[in-house]
Design an enzyme around this catalytic site. Structure first.
Site, PDB file in Angstrom:
ATOM      1  N   GLY A 115       6.783 -57.474  24.023  1.00 22.03           N
ATOM      2  CA  GLY A 115       5.551 -57.849  24.709  1.00 22.03           C
ATOM      3  C   GLY A 115       4.631 -58.747  23.925  1.00 22.03           C
ATOM      4  O   GLY A 115       3.429 -58.795  24.215  1.00 22.03           O
ATOM      5  N   TRP A 116       5.163 -59.493  22.931  1.00 24.27           N
ATOM      6  CA  TRP A 116       4.275 -60.371  22.166  1.00 24.27           C
ATOM      7  C   TRP A 116       4.759 -61.813  22.111  1.00 24.27           C
ATOM      8  O   TRP A 116       4.140 -62.650  21.465  1.00 24.27           O
ATOM      9  CB  TRP A 116       4.043 -59.846  20.754  1.00 24.27           C
ATOM     10  CG  TRP A 116       5.277 -59.466  19.976  1.00 24.27           C
ATOM     11  CD1 TRP A 116       6.443 -60.156  19.875  1.00 24.27           C
ATOM     12  CD2 TRP A 116       5.442 -58.288  19.184  1.00 24.27           C
ATOM     13  NE1 TRP A 116       7.329 -59.503  19.072  1.00 24.27           N
ATOM     14  CE2 TRP A 116       6.741 -58.344  18.620  1.00 24.27           C
ATOM     15  CE3 TRP A 116       4.626 -57.199  18.870  1.00 24.27           C
ATOM     16  CZ2 TRP A 116       7.238 -57.340  17.783  1.00 24.27           C
ATOM     17  CZ3 TRP A 116       5.123 -56.209  18.035  1.00 24.27           C
ATOM     18  CH2 TRP A 116       6.410 -56.281  17.508  1.00 24.27           C
TER      19      TRP A 116
ATOM     20  N   CYS B 238       8.396 -58.151  28.147  1.00 28.22           N
ATOM     21  CA  CYS B 238       9.686 -58.688  27.707  1.00 28.22           C
ATOM     22  C   CYS B 238      10.327 -57.595  26.867  1.00 28.22           C
ATOM     23  O   CYS B 238      10.532 -56.490  27.375  1.00 28.22           O
ATOM     24  CB  CYS B 238       9.514 -59.997  26.953  1.00 28.22           C
ATOM     25  SG  CYS B 238       8.239 -59.995  25.672  1.00 28.22           S
TER      26      CYS B 238
END
Length: 740
Positions: A385-386, A382
């Site tokens: 990335g979390w 995204c």
């Protein structure tokens, strides 16, 4: 309801992401906490169910939006950890954990007093009317400070002691190991290997210490790719499917409008070559395309298709954390409507967009799962990335692997894709005072999506709704150290495994509450195929409206099923013990008969003894056969015949008293849950309070009255089961009497 004295009450539900607490210095927070904890001023401090009462306000009214004409009137207690409202007439208690408070607001002054509205992260919303404005202001300011600590070490988990739970502090911290989880997926192997480049968190401080990368990827490739990815989060292995297709996760590239990185391109090519079953792979950007394009202006963005060979790109349109925060806020406003019509409620649900977002997450996850099932690897990212990446990687794994549908597997999934790979729990949940724009219900959405799947596949998940609610609420509560911090490095630096309790240890101690009685391994397919059409996405009233009176039946179906399964389990265990006792009795009777026959035959078959028949006839005349046999045995012994002893079989002998204790220690009939409105301690049962059976007497109790577990004499397995306090004392007393 949690063990001891915990978090819920039967009022309306709400959650707000708008924080009204003002930033304060550490010294202010420390002074307030010190002020609350001053016990020496009062040599005999007041206690309420074991909690020290620090402030008390009487004649407080708690408003019920469904029954405005009849508010509850009682006393408001402020402790170091909870706000407690007690209505003695209505036998009602409301416990609000300070760390669960999302928003405290003083409403306009009324003729009856000063209203104080509290919204919680568990979707509880409650309004207290305090008679004096000064008292209301004091409670208001104190709650603002205690619900928003400035320092992470001021959180509840660092002060919590497991007083009502027999759980050692280390329990649960060693339940899961990242390397063991990858070994379960048969990694490392020829295609994938472990790299120690991040062992000191120098390559990427938000990634775990151990990373799995393609075996052909050199250190130069890994370090170059890390520099090209946002926050250094390079593509690494998240899940290996049985057909060698993989899910890899990373963050967006720092590509801007035209930048490229040869190392990053080569690393993705190495990932592609680990799967011999496909000549191409997908790169899934979970963001809407317009959002990814906007990030280019900030030097970020997405991969340029011209630079990456044999890779297909997909944008799948999950909105960002700000949209999700606003969506949940609108959803809760709809749930708080005082007199909603059907039209206003349905239109409010639709305008919030919450159900659409849930469907979007499921749809993206299913796309990834389908790709892997077809043998195509996927790289997911995204922005950083979390958040969205963690959501879709987790759900895709649940679709593909039955292990992740078990309690242990789901916990391992949370450990891997959320805790190890750096979901920012402390920021997203607002554990400490900070930027309110960083708060977002990312994990709430994962729990909601999982619940959607449990409704479509009721027999394929080992856990029930209560498991999901407990997990969601304790992520917010900060009672355990499991979800404190924003990444693995934070938790290591804080030494949470040494200083705090683990949520997994607590849940292991309550495992029987989380079992889905409909779960069947035989009905568990390898791949779940969800129906994600709009009409199949449900509003989860058990989460967002769980505190409303009259919405749910008094006994949830899941609780009734659990009680039935527990009762059946108790009876089956008792039957096994009774079967053992009956078999032992049969063997004992058979042994006595065999012993009698053996004595007789050994004496009579001895060839060294000459019997005087005339003498025996005269002595035995008129006597029964048993006496005659006894005379023969006596005569044989007199003449020096040695009768060999018969070895008795190993039979467990018990006394009549012990047998009676075993029979009386197991309740054959359990009291029905229906129409039981309060515990024997006068604690009222609301729609969310779970009712517990004592396995010895069969009566129904609240969680405080049945906090003991012990083995029952009448159970074959001798496993510890829930019993009430009087039965526990009786069993312990009997055990001490029987012990030598």
């Amino acid at each position: 309801m949690y063990a001891g004295h915990e978090l819920f009450s039967p009022e309306g539900a709400s959650w707000s992401v708008k924080y009204t607490g003002i930033p304060v210095s550490p010294s202010v927070y420390a002074r307030i906490r010190s002020w609350l904890l001053q016990e020496q001023e009062n040599p005999e401090p007041d206690l309420y169910q074991g909690s020290l009462i620090l402030r008390k306000v009487e004649n407080v009214r708690m408003l019920d939006r469904y029954n405005a004409r009849k508010p509850s009137v009682g006393t408001l207690y402020l402790t170091a950890t909870h706000l407690i409202f007690v209505d003695p007439d209505g036998k009602k208690e409301t416990w609000i954990l300070h760390m669960h408070i999302a928003n405290v607001e003083k409403l306009p002054l009324t003729t009856s007093g000063s209203p104080l509205q509290i919204r919680c992260k568990t979707f509880l919303s409650v309004t207290f009317v305090v008679p004096r404005e000064r008292d209301c202001q004091e409670v208001f300011v104190t709650l603002q400070q205690l619900s928003q600590p400035v320092h992470i070490e001021d959180l509840y988990c660092f002060h919590y002691t497991s007083s009502t739970e027999d759980i050692p502090k280390p329990a649960g911290w060693n339940f899961f190991d990242l390397q063991s989880e990858y070994q379960r997926m048969r990694v490392p192997n020829d295609q994938w290997s472990l790299t120690l480049l991040n062992k000191d968190y120098e390559l990427c401080d938000t990634y775990p210490r151990y990373l799995y990368v393609p075996s052909t990827a050199s250190t130069t490739l890994l370090m170059g790719s890390s520099r090209f990815r946002s926050k250094g989060r390079l593509p690494v292995l998240s899940y290996l499917h049985r057909n060698k297709a993989v899910i890899c996760r990373c963050s967006q590239p720092l590509s801007g409008f035209s930048a490229r990185c040869m190392e990053d391109e080569q690393l993705l090519n190495c990932i592609l070559r680990t799967n011999p079953n496909s000549s191409y792979m997908y790169v899934v950007d979970t963001r809407p395309r317009i959002n990814a394009m906007a990030n280019r202006a900030a030097g970020k963005g997405y991969e340029n298709e011209n630079f990456y060979e044999n890779i297909k790109f997909h944008f799948l349109g999950i909105d960002n954390i700000h949209v999700m925060r606003s969506s949940l806020s609108k959803l809760i406003e709809t749930c708080e409507l005082k007199a909603p019509s059907m039209g206003s409620f349905l239109s409010g649900i639709e305008s919030s967009g919450w159900m659409r977002h849930i469907r979007s997450i499921l749809e993206t996850s299913w796309f990834i799962a389908q790709a892997l099932e077809d043998g195509i690897s996927v790289v997911v990212h995204c922005s950083d990335g979390w958040d969205r990446t963690a959501q879709v990687c987790s759900l895709a794994s649940i679709f593909l692997d039955p292990y992740y549908r078990t309690i242990q597997g789901f916990q391992a999934l949370i450990e891997k894709d959320w805790l190890a790979f750096g979901h920012k729990f402390s920021e997203r949940c607002g554990h400490v005072a900070g930027d309110p724009k960083e708060v977002s219900p990312v994990f709430t959405q994962l729990v909601d999506c999982t619940w959607q799947l449990t409704q479509q596949f009721p027999t394929t998940f080992q856990f029930n709704e209560r498991f999901l609610l407990t997990l969601h609420d304790h992520v917010q509560s900060c009672q355990f150290g499991t979800f404190i911090g924003n990444c693995e490095k934070d938790r290591v630096d804080l030494k949470l495994s040494e200083r705090t309790f683990s949520l997994w240890g607590y849940m292991a101690n309550h495992m029987n509450e989380y079992i889905n009685p409909l779960y069947s391994t035989d009905a568990n397919p390898d791949v779940l195929v969800p129906n994600i059409s709009p009409q199949n996405i449900r509003f989860w009233r058990g989460m967002y409206c769980r505190f409303e009176n009259g919405v749910h039946p008094r006994e949830p179906l899941g609780d009734l099923l659990l009680a039935t399964c527990d009762h059946s389990s108790s009876l089956e265990d008792h039957i096994r013990l009774l079967t053992k006792r009956i078999n032992a009795l049969k063997e004992q009777l058979a042994d006595k008969g065999e012993k009698r026959r053996s004595f007789t035959s050994d004496a009579l078959e001895s060839t060294d003894v000459v019997l005087d028949n005339k003498y025996l006839y005269e002595k035995g005349c008129g006597e029964d056969t048993d006496n005659l046999t006894a005379i023969k045995l006596s005569h044989a012994a007199t003449n020096g015949v040695v009768i060999p002893p018969v070895k008795p079989r190993s039979v467990e002998l018990i006394s009549v008293d012990q047998l009676a204790a075993e029979l009386n220690s197991v309740a054959l009939d359990w009291k029905t849950l229906r129409n039981i409105r309060e515990c024997i301690c006068s604690t009222p049962f609301d729609h969310f309070s779970r009712k517990y059976h004592c396995w010895k007497c069969g009566e129904v109790f609240c969680t405080r009255c049945i906090d003991k577990h012990t083995a029952l004499p009448g159970h074959h397995s001798q496993r510890a089961v829930p019993v009430c306090k009087p039965c526990y004392r009786e069993i312990r007393r009997s055990s001490s009497i029987e012990s030598p």
